[in-house]
Design a protein around this motif. Sequence first.
Motif, short mmCIF file in Angstrom:
data_model
loop_
_atom_site.label_atom_id
_atom_site.label_comp_id
_atom_site.label_asym_id
_atom_site.label_seq_id
_atom_site.Cartn_x
_atom_site.Cartn_y
_atom_site.Cartn_z
N VAL A 113 0.83 -1.20 0.00
CA VAL A 113 0.00 0.00 0.00
C VAL A 113 0.87 1.25 0.00
O VAL A 113 0.59 2.22 -0.69
N PHE A 114 1.97 1.23 0.76
CA PHE A 114 2.78 2.45 0.88
C PHE A 114 3.70 2.67 -0.31
O PHE A 114 4.41 3.68 -0.37
N ARG A 115 3.70 1.72 -1.26
CA ARG A 115 4.45 1.96 -2.49
C ARG A 115 3.58 2.66 -3.53
O ARG A 115 4.10 3.23 -4.48
N VAL A 116 2.26 2.59 -3.36
CA VAL A 116 1.35 3.15 -4.37
C VAL A 116 1.60 4.64 -4.61
O VAL A 116 1.63 5.08 -5.77
N PRO A 117 1.82 5.47 -3.56
CA PRO A 117 2.09 6.88 -3.82
C PRO A 117 3.31 7.10 -4.71
O PRO A 117 3.34 8.03 -5.50
N GLU A 118 4.32 6.20 -4.60
CA GLU A 118 5.47 6.33 -5.49
C GLU A 118 5.06 6.09 -6.93
O GLU A 118 5.44 6.83 -7.84
N PHE A 119 4.23 5.05 -7.12
CA PHE A 119 3.72 4.72 -8.44
C PHE A 119 2.97 5.92 -9.04
O PHE A 119 3.20 6.32 -10.18
N LEU A 120 2.08 6.52 -8.21
CA LEU A 120 1.32 7.67 -8.70
C LEU A 120 2.18 8.92 -8.77
O LEU A 120 1.93 9.81 -9.58
N GLY A 121 3.20 8.99 -7.92
CA GLY A 121 4.13 10.12 -7.97
C GLY A 121 4.86 10.17 -9.30
O GLY A 121 5.09 11.25 -9.86
N ILE A 122 5.20 8.97 -9.82
CA ILE A 122 5.84 8.93 -11.15
C ILE A 122 4.87 9.47 -12.19
O ILE A 122 5.25 10.22 -13.09
N ALA A 123 3.58 9.11 -12.04
CA ALA A 123 2.58 9.63 -12.98
C ALA A 123 2.51 11.15 -12.90
O ALA A 123 2.41 11.83 -13.93
N VAL A 124 2.59 11.70 -11.67
CA VAL A 124 2.56 13.16 -11.51
C VAL A 124 3.76 13.79 -12.22
O VAL A 124 3.64 14.77 -12.95
N LEU A 125 4.93 13.18 -12.01
CA LEU A 125 6.14 13.73 -12.64
C LEU A 125 6.03 13.69 -14.15
O LEU A 125 6.41 14.64 -14.84
N LEU A 126 5.49 12.58 -14.69
CA LEU A 126 5.33 12.49 -16.14
C LEU A 126 4.36 13.55 -16.64
O LEU A 126 4.59 14.17 -17.69
N GLY A 127 3.28 13.76 -15.87
CA GLY A 127 2.32 14.80 -16.26
C GLY A 127 2.97 16.18 -16.26
O GLY A 127 2.76 16.98 -17.17
N LEU A 128 3.81 16.42 -15.24
CA LEU A 128 4.52 17.69 -15.15
C LEU A 128 5.45 17.86 -16.34
O LEU A 128 5.50 18.92 -16.98
N LEU A 129 6.18 16.77 -16.65
CA LEU A 129 7.10 16.81 -17.79
C LEU A 129 6.34 17.08 -19.08
O LEU A 129 6.80 17.85 -19.93
N ALA A 130 5.15 16.44 -19.21
CA ALA A 130 4.37 16.61 -20.43
C ALA A 130 4.04 18.08 -20.64
O ALA A 130 4.21 18.61 -21.75
N ALA A 131 3.59 18.73 -19.57
CA ALA A 131 3.20 20.14 -19.70
C ALA A 131 4.42 21.02 -19.97
O ALA A 131 4.40 21.88 -20.85
N ILE A 132 5.53 20.77 -19.24
CA ILE A 132 6.70 21.62 -19.40
C ILE A 132 7.32 21.42 -20.79
O ILE A 132 7.75 22.38 -21.44
#
Lengths: 626, 318
Positions: B290-309
């Motif tokens: 369960v506590f690894r899931v935020p890392e998984f979604l954190g990567i998604a956030v970073l990718l989303g950030l990269l996409a916009a930038i």
Amino acid sequence: MLTLAQSLLPGVVEQALPIGLPGRPMLLALDGVATVFLLILFTLGTAAAVTACATPPQATARALPCFIGAMSLALLAADGFTLLLGFEAMSLASFVLVLTHPSEDTARAAKLYLGVALLAGACLVGAMALLGALPGGLDLRFAAIRAHPPEGLRAAAILALVLVGGGAKAGLVPLHVWLPPAHAAAPGHVSALMSGAMTKVALYVMLRLLLDLCGPAQPLWWGVPLIVAGAASAVLGGVRANLEPDLKSTLACSTIEHVGFIAIGLGLALCARAADLSSLAALALGGALLHAMAHGGFKGLLFLVAGAVQHETGTKLFSGLGGLIHRMPVTTAAALVGAASLAALPLTAGFAGEWTLFQAALGAPRIGGLWFQTLICVVVALMALAAGLAAAASVRLIGIAFLGRPRMPRTAAAYEVGRFARAGMIGLAAVILVLGLVPGAFLSLAAPALRALASADAPVRDFGLTVAPQAASPGYAAPAIALLLAVIAAAAFWLIRRHTAQGHRTGPAWDGGFGAAPVWLPFGDPLTQSSAASFAQPLRRILATTLLGVQEDVDMPREADPRPARITVTQYDPAERLLFAPVGRAREWLSDRADRLQFLTIRRSLMVMVTVLILFLAAIALAEQL
Amino acid sequence: MTALLALLAVLLHVALMLVAAPILAGLLRRAQARLMGRIGPPVFQPVRDLVRLARKQPVLAENATWLFRVAPLAHFTAVAAAAALVPSFTLGMTTAPLSDLLVVAGLFALARCVLALAAMDIGTAFGGLGASREMTFGSFAEPAMLLVVLTLALLAGTTNLDAIATLLREGSVGLRVSLGLALVAILAVAIAENARVPVDNPATHLELTMVHEAMTLEYSGRHLALLESAAWLKLLVWLTLIGTVFAPFAIGAADAPLGWLSGIAAWAAIVLLLAGALALFESSIAKMRVFRVPEFLGIAVLLGLLAAIFLFVSQGFI
């Protein structure tokens, strides 16, 4: 509705009062911006006053009218002196109200609150003095200040002072530390006014001073501090709202979050106006005003609910509540309406405000260069995180306090509150339900403010039924979505009626195969359901270990020791540790030093006085030279 | 005539979605079983399950309230409304002006909150556990989703799904690195939102590892049928959403009924392709803590950030 507002407001009329500073009468004026905030104040004030009928008359009878009157004075002011007078009277009246039920905790909360209010007042007096320092001498009339907006270094100093002064009172990070204890200490209907209306008055002062009096010709970076502080408040408030152990401080922390959202809207409006994007500025400002209305309504409602719960169960701690839906159905329904709005679910007031603010943020990359665009990306992500955290916090609030099984015998025997308290809650719930269904109509109410400050019309179409960010875009049509949901729900209901087995049987809960509770626990063992602390555990471990320095100490008994294992959680607010604690230590040190002045010999004290006099004269001489 | 056709398209679209959702679930289970060397249940097993559940009277816990009984209908309604808003085989439906991405995300949040509240209504340990984990994952999925919305809104100038799909279908945007990054981010969000491996295991029978299932443990009969079909429908809506945004090439217009046929074929192909990829992905990876899931979604956030930038840098976007 728009025409109604216009007919009521033929133009801004200034009214001079026969009192005031020598030769300078106090001025009152009602313009579009003040109207919006007065609307929030009077709606909430009515609900709070109706609720107050149920509480003992002596408790808040004197200070409550003063509090509402002071806020109205601050909102109606058309010169700096009246504004500050109203603002300070508001702080003083609310300080008295926080102390309604004196105890050690409320005394500490009130002391911290008074200190921050003094800081806010001092900063705003400074900002007002800088604003009023016009070529023709000090003039605090708003009309005169508008004719000579500040520039350069003076404007930057005003921005800093207003950010500290208004931000401290509104509860923006890092000056938010006083807000949860103070709002939790006051009686329910007072907290409703403090959270719903008083933070809005502080935001109004920031809006009035920064967007109105400082004029539109300010540089682009002006909005950035507001956006950054707003985003930090949104996330920190959201995280803390998930960790607080009682109903009222949870709501107070969520106020920090929503104030952050509104501050982001104000900051975006400042930036967009500096870049000459007037429709985007109107969208951001409209979002901020709409969210201010929504937050005023639902947070006021939730604090009234919290007051009712505390009145009937004798506790506001989650560890004593639970299962109130069985005993207090009206209060629970009101809490559901408020919490849905707090979680920003579609068709609620909170969603309308946040939708408009998100649209403004999504359009904001047009404003500036790469650094600004990157900032906006991060802010959008933080706003989304805060929205998700708010949803988690409101599920926790409802799930722990109102659903499940009671955690104390007194909660199991609670009664529904009296008719005055019910009337206050039902009235506010009705207002925010309407606000959620036709947000455009309420946004039209802000149209005069938007025209005055952003020189663009309200982002509204189809007679106020649709909120549309641009003229050509489809936008958010809440009534149509409500219709869609109603049609689908009706069709699904009809299908289920026709094609499934009807009725139901009841039995003991399955609960993963747990056995039934023993006879001496008629409601089951209350400890086998989630507690507020265990519900928050994933978020506490993931986010709060770094953000709030959370430490979990488990006291595990050794083998054959029948005592239960205990977990102790300690957390610190970063602002408390990094800002307030050092300031407190510095104050101690200074007062220690100043204390010694009392015990000087005559020779030494004369020397101190003469030195001060010489320094003072030297300062005056220096000022004359410049 | 056009308005009538647009309304007809909505009805057909919703009917197709409702019919296809259980079949897709059956296909997915079958494919996964085959990948693991089992034969697996028949494709129509989910439909049979629904019929079986509809025949049974639900058993409610003694202290269940009205909220517990209303929640399945509310949950299903929210998901079905999202289904009506996400275009599948045609654009320009009657619901097109309403199909705002933020509203769709909000409807999913509504469904999530209703179910989490219902899970806490009886006061069982597993209900609270599931609700707590679901709301935690939800708050981490939201930023990634919003960053994808930001990227799309920058390209299309609006958050309306129909307008975004129209623009991307015309191909004026072209292939972009940003869209690729956003696609990966939204796939991660979809996995978390639909409680699939590695975030959650929909086939688990061990309560301690459950997230979504833990919330529905107390449900039975028609209530459970509604919740199950809502879960299947939600998966189909997400796959359709991804297909509509990132592969809108074959979608027709609402006023051309002949174009609908090719649109339906393309929609089916895309959804089957995505479902096949999902089956492969789920079979080849284990559920994470369960506590690894935020890392998984954190990567998604970073990718989303990269996409916009990336979009800002490549376009000189002003």
